[in-house]
Write a protein that holds these residues in place. Structure first.
Motif, PDB file in Angstrom:
ATOM      1  N   ILE A 138       0.816  -1.214   0.000  1.00 39.89           N
ATOM      2  CA  ILE A 138       0.000   0.000   0.000  1.00 39.89           C
ATOM      3  C   ILE A 138       0.853   1.269   0.000  1.00 39.89           C
ATOM      4  CG2 ILE A 138      -1.843   1.237   1.184  1.00 39.89           C
ATOM      5  CD1 ILE A 138      -2.672  -1.466   0.025  1.00 39.89           C
ATOM      6  N   SER A 139       1.932   1.285   0.750  1.00 47.27           N
ATOM      7  CA  SER A 139       2.677   2.530   0.987  1.00 47.27           C
ATOM      8  C   SER A 139       3.260   3.134  -0.276  1.00 47.27           C
ATOM      9  CB  SER A 139       3.794   2.279   2.008  1.00 47.27           C
ATOM     10  OG  SER A 139       3.264   1.871   3.246  1.00 47.27           O
ATOM     11  N   SER A 140       3.464   2.336  -1.326  1.00 50.56           N
ATOM     12  CA  SER A 140       4.047   2.888  -2.553  1.00 50.56           C
ATOM     13  C   SER A 140       3.024   3.050  -3.673  1.00 50.56           C
ATOM     14  CB  SER A 140       5.190   1.979  -3.041  1.00 50.56           C
ATOM     15  OG  SER A 140       4.696   0.717  -3.453  1.00 50.56           O
ATOM     16  N   TRP A 211       7.490   4.771  -5.846  1.00 49.56           N
ATOM     17  CA  TRP A 211       6.614   4.408  -6.954  1.00 49.56           C
ATOM     18  C   TRP A 211       7.455   4.387  -8.218  1.00 49.56           C
ATOM     19  CZ3 TRP A 211       3.763   7.476 -10.846  1.00 49.56           C
ATOM     20  CH2 TRP A 211       2.731   6.751 -11.435  1.00 49.56           C
ATOM     21  N   TYR A 212       6.821   4.284  -9.385  1.00 52.68           N
ATOM     22  CA  TYR A 212       7.561   4.208 -10.642  1.00 52.68           C
ATOM     23  C   TYR A 212       8.236   5.525 -11.017  1.00 52.68           C
ATOM     24  CZ  TYR A 212       5.283  -0.280 -11.459  1.00 52.68           C
ATOM     25  OH  TYR A 212       4.851  -1.586 -11.351  1.00 52.68           O
ATOM     26  N   PHE A 213       7.806   6.603 -10.381  1.00 53.91           N
ATOM     27  CA  PHE A 213       8.377   7.908 -10.694  1.00 53.91           C
ATOM     28  C   PHE A 213       8.489   8.708  -9.404  1.00 53.91           C
ATOM     29  CE2 PHE A 213       8.529  12.252 -12.255  1.00 53.91           C
ATOM     30  CZ  PHE A 213       9.298  12.146 -13.399  1.00 53.91           C
ATOM     31  N   GLY A 214       9.536   9.496  -9.285  1.00 54.61           N
ATOM     32  CA  GLY A 214       9.729  10.278  -8.073  1.00 54.61           C
ATOM     33  C   GLY A 214      10.276  11.661  -8.371  1.00 54.61           C
ATOM     34  N   LEU A 215      10.203  12.526  -7.368  1.00 52.75           N
ATOM     35  CA  LEU A 215      10.677  13.903  -7.508  1.00 52.75           C
ATOM     36  C   LEU A 215      12.038  14.117  -6.871  1.00 52.75           C
ATOM     37  CD1 LEU A 215       7.347  15.816  -6.752  1.00 52.75           C
ATOM     38  CD2 LEU A 215       8.332  15.248  -8.990  1.00 52.75           C
ATOM     39  N   THR A 216      12.409  13.278  -5.903  1.00 50.53           N
ATOM     40  CA  THR A 216      13.690  13.424  -5.204  1.00 50.53           C
ATOM     41  C   THR A 216      14.404  12.076  -5.137  1.00 50.53           C
ATOM     42  OG1 THR A 216      12.511  13.122  -3.101  1.00 50.53           O
ATOM     43  CG2 THR A 216      12.988  15.388  -3.795  1.00 50.53           C
ATOM     44  N   PRO A 217      15.284  11.774  -6.106  1.00 51.08           N
ATOM     45  CA  PRO A 217      15.621  12.570  -7.301  1.00 51.08           C
ATOM     46  C   PRO A 217      14.543  12.466  -8.359  1.00 51.08           C
ATOM     47  CG  PRO A 217      16.822  10.509  -7.330  1.00 51.08           C
ATOM     48  CD  PRO A 217      16.097  10.547  -6.000  1.00 51.08           C
ATOM     49  N   GLY A 219      12.746  11.683 -11.682  1.00 48.82           N
ATOM     50  CA  GLY A 219      12.899  10.707 -12.747  1.00 48.82           C
ATOM     51  C   GLY A 219      12.275   9.376 -12.406  1.00 48.82           C
ATOM     52  N   PRO A 220      12.364   8.425 -13.336  1.00 53.49           N
ATOM     53  CA  PRO A 220      11.778   7.098 -13.115  1.00 53.49           C
ATOM     54  C   PRO A 220      12.520   6.328 -12.027  1.00 53.49           C
ATOM     55  CG  PRO A 220      13.018   7.149 -15.174  1.00 53.49           C
ATOM     56  CD  PRO A 220      12.962   8.555 -14.675  1.00 53.49           C
ATOM     57  N   LYS A 221      11.785   5.449 -11.342  1.00 53.96           N
ATOM     58  CA  LYS A 221      12.368   4.652 -10.264  1.00 53.96           C
ATOM     59  C   LYS A 221      11.858   3.218 -10.338  1.00 53.96           C
ATOM     60  CE  LYS A 221      12.916   8.231  -6.687  1.00 53.96           C
ATOM     61  NZ  LYS A 221      12.581   8.591  -5.286  1.00 53.96           N
ATOM     62  N   THR A 222      12.568   2.345  -9.657  1.00 54.35           N
ATOM     63  CA  THR A 222      12.067   0.989  -9.461  1.00 54.35           C
ATOM     64  C   THR A 222      11.179   0.994  -8.226  1.00 54.35           C
ATOM     65  OG1 THR A 222      14.090   0.047 -10.392  1.00 54.35           O
ATOM     66  CG2 THR A 222      12.698  -1.413  -9.086  1.00 54.35           C
ATOM     67  N   PRO A 223       9.928   0.522  -8.325  1.00 54.90           N
ATOM     68  CA  PRO A 223       9.022   0.589  -7.165  1.00 54.90           C
ATOM     69  C   PRO A 223       9.450  -0.349  -6.047  1.00 54.90           C
ATOM     70  CG  PRO A 223       8.009  -0.645  -8.943  1.00 54.90           C
ATOM     71  CD  PRO A 223       9.278  -0.066  -9.499  1.00 54.90           C
TER      72      PRO A 223
END
Length: 383
Positions: A138-140, A211-217, A219-223
């Motif tokens: 749930i948290s992500s 999640w799949y995208f973040g602001l810090t940093p 860009g795209p991320k691995t969830p």
């Protein structure tokens, strides 16, 4: 005599009616305006709007379902492992292969040596699987990250209980994998670190909110769930190697002492959080942070109950030699007693209050009982 009083109540009710009318008018105005705008658009625009609304409603429906339905939630699930039937501690040889007989046919091969796998590792993998595969993490989730009109869900009384419970379970798993890497899966702390366990520890330490995208940093991320699923595979690989006697599990008394001590300290930290909330925020049913504090503690107890039940199998020889059986059983019983507390609505009332219950103090009391038993286990092992 009664006419002035009746006139007063008439004016009062009229004023209240006008006030409510203005409130509903202000609330309903955007919807009425949207309806008027929608009615003047072409069918292509209407279809696009309906599609967007359907997607939003679908997302929120999925979010509501995932936060309210707890799949595979069972405080007694450890009974299915039948740990009492394990007679060999983790890492020790299950059976000595019989030597090849002189009368054996040519080419006969001695069966390979088999070792007992770790119940702790099995439980850690299964609990992680329940967190991210049997249930959504749930948290992500995007809607959890967005919050309630920008307000963090943890600061509301809605949709955060399951997320807090999952994070509590994950806290127990993080501590367990750290101890597996640092001491339990090493011979007196001098052998090399098992790479599978190290990968599992690193993955379970990953941020719980990605999640799949973040602001810090940016860009795209691995969830987050992807990291935790990788941890499941690493834990299972370790147990496969352990069963083949390729790696080690050091089931010594001093390792159990350290493991129990770290768990007791972890529970002590959570107890302090419960106490601070209970003493300084007596909002009863209106304390919006009481539920996530309660369910985090509950999840932590849920995870450690399973892990310590498994430790009883992995360290069965130590428990027998130190005559810890009754105390160990009583400790697990304290966990089960705490896990029976499952209120529908969490209240953080005053301890001397008459109306609103104090669930945080109750959970803190049970956690202290568990911790007290763990401290007693440690003292017996230290003798």
């Amino acid at each position: 005599m009664l006419e002035p009083i009746l006139a007063f109540f008439r004016r009062l009710f009229a004023g209240v009616s006008r006030g409510l009318g203005l409130v509903f008018a202000r609330i309903g105005w955007p919807f009425m305006a949207a309806r008027g705008w929608y009615g003047r658009r072409s069918w292509s625009i209407r279809g696009t709007v309906l599609a967007v609304l359907a997607i939003v409603i679908g997302f929120y429906g999925y979010f509501f379902y995932q936060t309210q339905v707890w799949t595979d939630f069972d405080p007694d699930f450890v009974d299915s492992y039948r740990f009492s039937e394990r007679t060999v501690p983790a890492g020790q040889t299950l059976a000595t292969p019989a030597p090849a007989s002189v009368d054996a046919p040519a080419g006969a091969v001695t069966p390979p040596r088999q070792c007992q796998s770790s119940a702790i590792v099995d439980v850690a993998a299964d609990l992680t699987n329940r967190n991210v595969n049997s249930n959504a993490w749930i948290s992500s989730m995007l809607l959890y990250r967005l919050g309630f009109f920008g307000v963090d869900w943890d600061h509301t009384p809605f949709f955060d209980n399951k997320a807090s419970f999952q994070r509590g379970v994950n806290q127990a798993l993080r501590r367990t994998t750290v101890e597996l890497v640092d001491s339990l899966a090493r011979v007196r702390g001098t052998s090399g670190i098992d790479t599978n366990l190290q990968d599992a520890r690193n993955n379970l330490q990953f941020d719980e909110y990605s999640w799949y995208f973040g602001l810090t940093p940016f860009g795209p991320k691995t969830p987050t769930p992807s990291y935790y699923r990788a941890a499941i595979n690493s834990l299972k690989k370790f147990n496969v190697d352990l069963a083949a006697c390729v790696t080690t599990f050091d089931s010594r008394a001093d390792n159990l002492v350290q493991f129990v001590d770290r768990i007791a300290n972890d529970l002590g930290s959570t107890t302090a959080i419960l106490r601070e909330r209970s003493e300084n925020h007596n909002g009863g049913w209106f304390d919006t942070r009481a539920d996530d504090r309660f369910w985090f503690a509950y999840g932590q107890l849920y995870g450690y109950y399973a892990v310590l039940s498994a430790a009883g199998a992995d360290f069965s020889q130590v428990i027998r030699e130190r005559n810890l059986g009754p105390l160990w059983t009583d400790t697990l019983g304290q966990f089960k007693a705490a896990l029976r507390i499952q209120p529908s609505i969490i209240s953080n009332g005053r301890e001397d209050g008459m109306i609103m219950p104090t669930h945080l103090s109750t959970m803190g009391f049970y956690m202290l009982r568990v911790r007290s038993n763990l401290v007693e286990v440690r003292s017996v092992l230290d003798r």
